[in-house]
Design a protein around this motif. Structure first.
Motif: not given
Length: 109
Positions: A60-71
């Protein structure tokens, strides 16, 4: 780097489709996914059999940008941009063939 695929490249005739493939994370990008993506974009640019590149996202998304869950996602943002985001943009802008973005939902970052 993770061995888990974060995008896929499929070819149909002269068209290569690059699909961001982390729908559970709205295709948010990690360090590993950005590095893998730029390598595949460069390979497609050099592939004479590819005449057009289609970029899209799974789910449902193209891209939410940076994965902020990544350490460490917010550590040294400048370096992150220089080392991984700018090379992706350059690969797309310098692509010697048309690139079509099929934006199928949210696009951030």
């Amino acid at each position: 780097m993770s061995d888990v695929p974060t995008h896929r490249v499929e070819r149909e005739g002269p068209v290569a489709t690059v699909t961001l493939d982390r729908p559970d994370a709205m295709n948010a990008q990690t360090r590993a996914s950005r590095r893998a993506l730029v390598l595949d974009l460069r390979a497609l640019a050099d592939d004479a059999a590819v005449r057009c590149v289609l970029l899209t996202g799974e789910g449902r998304a193209f891209c939410a940008g940076q994965d902020l869950r990544e350490e460490g996602a917010l550590e040294d943002v400048g370096a992150t941009i220089r080392e991984t985001y700018i090379p992706i943009v350059e690969a797309l802008v310098e692509m010697p063939k048309p690139v079509i973005a099929a934006i199928n939902g949210a696009a951030a970052g």
